[in-house]
Design an enzyme around this catalytic site. Sequence first.
Site, short mmCIF file in Angstrom:
data_model
loop_
_atom_site.label_atom_id
_atom_site.label_comp_id
_atom_site.label_asym_id
_atom_site.label_seq_id
_atom_site.Cartn_x
_atom_site.Cartn_y
_atom_site.Cartn_z
CB SER A 53 -14.94 -10.03 -0.33
OG SER A 53 -13.84 -10.81 -0.69
CE LYS A 86 -9.51 -7.46 -1.04
NZ LYS A 86 -9.08 -8.52 -0.20
CD1 TRP A 114 -9.10 -15.63 -1.04
CD2 TRP A 114 -7.28 -16.86 -1.40
NE1 TRP A 114 -8.46 -15.12 -2.15
CE2 TRP A 114 -7.34 -15.86 -2.38
CE3 TRP A 114 -6.21 -17.77 -1.42
CZ2 TRP A 114 -6.38 -15.73 -3.38
CZ3 TRP A 114 -5.26 -17.63 -2.42
CH2 TRP A 114 -5.34 -16.63 -3.37
CG HIS A 159 -15.31 -15.35 0.68
ND1 HIS A 159 -14.60 -14.48 1.46
CD2 HIS A 159 -15.53 -14.72 -0.50
CE1 HIS A 159 -14.40 -13.36 0.77
NE2 HIS A 159 -14.95 -13.49 -0.41
C1 GTR Z 1 -10.88 -12.98 -4.31
C2 GTR Z 1 -9.74 -12.11 -3.87
C3 GTR Z 1 -9.99 -11.64 -2.48
C4 GTR Z 1 -11.41 -11.15 -2.24
C5 GTR Z 1 -12.44 -11.90 -3.05
C6 GTR Z 1 -13.81 -11.24 -3.17
O1 GTR Z 1 -10.70 -13.52 -5.55
O2 GTR Z 1 -8.58 -12.84 -3.96
O3 GTR Z 1 -9.03 -10.68 -2.10
O4 GTR Z 1 -11.50 -9.80 -2.41
O5 GTR Z 1 -12.03 -12.17 -4.32
O6 GTR Z 1 -13.92 -10.04 -3.38
O7 GTR Z 1 -14.79 -11.97 -3.03
#
Ligand code: GTR
Length: 399
Positions: free
Chosen positions: A234, A238, A325, A376
């Site tokens: 996540s 990045k 998402w 996720h």
């Molecule tokens: C969310 C964010 C995502 C992702 C995520 C995470 O809130 O919008 O871009 O990075 O967190 O890190 O689990």
Amino acid sequence: MRYICLGFLLAFTFPASFAQERIVNYDEDKVGTYTLPNILKTEDGKRVETVKVWENVRRPQILTLFENEVYGQMPQNFDKLEFSVLNSNEKVMDGKAHMKEVQIEVFKDQESVQINLVLFVPSKRKGPVPAFLLINNRSERNTAPLRDTISGFWPAEIVINADYAVAAFQVDDAAPDNKDTYAQGVLNLYPEQLQKDNGMKAIGAWGWAASRIMDYFEKNDDIDASKVVLVGHSRGGKASLWAAAEDPRFAICVSNNSGNTGAALSRRWFGETVEIINTSFPHWFNENYKKYNDKEKDLPVDQHMLIGLIAPRPVYVTSASLDLWADPKGTFLAMKEAEPVYNLYDLRSSLPSELPPTNTPIINSPMGYHIREGKHNLTDYDWSNFIKFADFHFQKSEE
Ligand code: GTR
């Protein structure tokens, strides 16, 4: 605002604060058409046909664009590095591993930053071993050196059983994941970055810290520093892409469920958008990136170009079926759009032309991908595929 409503999905797929304020597109029919910046066309309009032109002209152009417009600069100058072993236990995991907690302290001018590394090395090693390094953006409990908590986020036992070393650091050591305090870490060494519109912020600092751990691996006889797999989930995913783009010493990059401004195409405008991410997390990317809020089409890059910067090194990207998402389709398409760079190196990926079905990983390929069934997260299933991917590439290169 041009957000489109698909009400029932909202409650499950993105943070509540945004559910109240914004409506997000989850409708494939509403994606529409978009034109990506051409990954193989130089700024003066020439088509890139050779590795030489890619490496000498186009790749540096793209890297600079990402530095200036998205992630910020990544200064590499410092005065010295010190490594101290704070704790060590030669017989953990039923005697299968040697655990070390190492503090990496980096000094510059009158300042220093400390990055704490948890490292397990297989006991039965006969020489330096390849290693997995996780950028841990979640609780430190996931990387417990005493293994009093065991989670799929960092299943160190599985990695040790596969004969790899496994390491992790916590992002907060490099830059607290908080808009008010992110500068208390690596940025203490580079305060001038805070004044620049293209200055480093938290995600850049996390990537910088991964490179300092690589500096340590290069000095550690237990680790084969030419075979380090950098893993992030996540927001950490990045950072793993950005760190691997900036630092060619990472042999393999893994980016798990990284979504917007990770491995997903921004121009598809599906799920999280540039405006949403910049508003929720103003401390992740540089100031210039905010110019592109709701203006993705003006970006001089898109995320396929970030993946392309990793070529010819193997890259493994994942999605999760319920994680809309993070735009699974846009993630897979970004991989496809980066293929031409691998092709320049005569590397052919085995990615299919369309998003593959869930739980059918593509491993034997310079570009690997899976979409896991579920939500996720980073799980044992994901790691088992990262290990297969590393086995494929590292064993192949020894032949
Ligand atoms: C969310 C964010 C995502 C992702 C995520 C995470 O809130 O919008 O871009 O990075 O967190 O890190 O689990």
